[in-house]
Design an enzyme around this catalytic site. Structure first.
Site, mmCIF file in Angstrom:
data_model
loop_
_atom_site.group_PDB
_atom_site.id
_atom_site.type_symbol
_atom_site.label_atom_id
_atom_site.label_comp_id
_atom_site.label_asym_id
_atom_site.label_seq_id
_atom_site.Cartn_x
_atom_site.Cartn_y
_atom_site.Cartn_z
ATOM 1 N N PRO A 1 10.422 -15.824 -13.272
ATOM 2 C CA PRO A 1 10.547 -14.779 -14.300
ATOM 3 C C PRO A 1 9.191 -14.462 -14.921
ATOM 4 O O PRO A 1 8.436 -15.359 -15.270
ATOM 5 C CB PRO A 1 11.487 -15.413 -15.335
ATOM 6 C CG PRO A 1 12.185 -16.517 -14.607
ATOM 7 C CD PRO A 1 11.212 -17.023 -13.608
ATOM 8 N N GLY B 1 4.878 -17.632 -10.117
ATOM 9 C CA GLY B 1 4.829 -16.599 -11.138
ATOM 10 C C GLY B 1 3.660 -15.663 -10.949
ATOM 11 O O GLY B 1 3.741 -14.648 -10.263
ATOM 12 N N TYR C 1 12.631 -21.103 -26.648
ATOM 13 C CA TYR C 1 13.556 -20.066 -27.103
ATOM 14 C C TYR C 1 14.859 -20.703 -27.621
ATOM 15 O O TYR C 1 14.926 -21.926 -27.795
ATOM 16 C CB TYR C 1 13.784 -19.040 -26.000
ATOM 17 C CG TYR C 1 12.501 -18.313 -25.645
ATOM 18 C CD1 TYR C 1 11.815 -17.562 -26.611
ATOM 19 C CD2 TYR C 1 11.943 -18.397 -24.374
ATOM 20 C CE1 TYR C 1 10.624 -16.921 -26.313
ATOM 21 C CE2 TYR C 1 10.747 -17.758 -24.066
ATOM 22 C CZ TYR C 1 10.100 -17.017 -25.045
ATOM 23 O OH TYR C 1 8.910 -16.389 -24.753
#
Length: 363
Positions: free
Chosen positions: A23, A316, A178
């Site tokens: 991601p 990534g 998060y």
């Protein structure tokens, strides 16, 4: 032992190789968090990956505090994701939507001035990226137990929306400081109810969210991301081996399709971890496919597969500058360097204009 170019099945998803795209937040959606046509080309260029894990995608306005990041809570967002997914599929790729709630790092300016939510009333360090520039974070509101069903319903809706958009599955973002990570780790979770205190309690939100998503779309289309090692965005834990070992065992019991770990090594790009790797503990606790991520080059990735440390590797930043990363790895071609200044800019530069190997050779 398998190589990076060998296929793998993760749950219901057949991946043509073990080079996954990690991601990567890129900031190319609209201010209203709707995917844009330029994102179709970006993801299609990278459809050679075994599985694309999308940029973090908000499950609700409450949970999304990054400028120009996409969401998946509205019908408009679902419709805008459809051409992205369709184009990736037509190019032979597989794509999974990462579901994101940022918790305390959502600045109030993204949510009509409301305080962000978290496990406890804490404040993230540093400053938030907002449409008005960098601003100090606000103190979070501790999420009451009676609001957790609402949060689970947001995950349920987002997961169902992702499948409606055509995605092959979803990944629950439980990493990088998060919301779910804020519940997992003891320096941000100061609760004294059934979601705080013991490790069993602190992993409860993770398991409830995961079970909710698995019930909504199938456990064979549900993955999770954890970041077991070291402080990130002010979130850390005093006993990561025990915490993440227990979390991995709980996820294994649910029977999710895959688990991905972001765990920087001793020479990590964004700082060294303060604890030995936790991935070996997780490998023992989790029965499904394990994907490792962070600072891997092709040689290190092949070694991790050969040693049985992982079943696939998520790359990534190499995918930013190398849309044809799979081909470059297969042919031992040199990798292009990405330009950090365009990571989050709003145009094609540094997004869809990196040349493939074929284009470079023809130039």
């Amino acid at each position: 032992m398998p190589s990076l170019n060998d296929p793998i099945r993760i749950g219901a998803i057949d991946a043509k190789n073990r080079i996954f795209m990690a991601p990567l937040t890129r900031g190319r959606a609209t201010r209203e968090h709707v995917p844009t046509p330029i994102m179709v080309e970006y993801y299609t260029q990278r459809a050679g990956a075994g599985v694309i894990l999308t940029e973090a995608t908000g499950i609700s306005q409450e949970g999304l505090g990054w400028p120009y990041a996409p969401g998946i809570w509205s019908d408009e967002q679902v419709e805008a994701w459809k051409p992205v997914v369709k184009a990736v599929h037509e190019s032979g790729g597989r794509i999974v939507c990462q579901l994101w709630h940022m918790g305390r790092v959502v600045h109030p300016s993204f949510n009509d001035g409301k305080a962000p939510i978290s496990s406890s009333a804490t404040t993230a360090p540093d400053e938030a990226h907002t449409y008005e520039g960098k601003q100090p974070y606000a103190e979070a509101r501790a999420l009451p137990v009676d609001e957790i069903p609402r949060l689970l319903a947001d995950y349920d809706r987002a997961a169902r929306n992702a499948i409606a958009a055509g995605f092959d599955g979803v990944q629950i973002h439980a990493a990088n400081g998060y919301l779910i990570d804020q519940f997992l780790r003891d320096n941000t979770n100061h609760r004294d109810d059934r979601y705080g205190g013991s490790i069993e309690n602190r992993i409860r939100l993770l398991t409830e969210v995961t079970q909710t998503v698995a019930d909504a779309i199938g456990k064979d289309r549900t993955g999770v991301r954890l970041s077991p090692n070291g402080q990130i965005q002010g979130v850390d834990d005093s006993n990561p081996d025990a915490l993440f070992g227990a979390a991995a065992a709980a996820l294994s019991k649910i029977g999710i399709a895959f688990l991905e770990l972001r765990e920087p090594g001793p020479n990590g790009t964004f700082g060294k971890p303060n604890h030995p790797p936790v991935a070996p503990v997780i490998r023992q606790a989790f029965d499904g496919p394990l994907i490792l991520n962070s600072d891997y080059d092709p040689a290190a990735a092949e070694a991790a597969l050969a040693d049985g440390k992982a079943d696939a590797i998520a790359f990534g930043r190499p995918f930013i500058a190398n849309p044809d990363l799979v081909e470059r790895i297969a042919t031992h071609a040199p990798l292009q360097k990405d330009v950090q200044a365009t990571w989050y800019s709003q145009g094609p530069e540094g997004y869809i204009d990196y040349p493939t190997l074929t284009e470079s050779q023809a130039a």
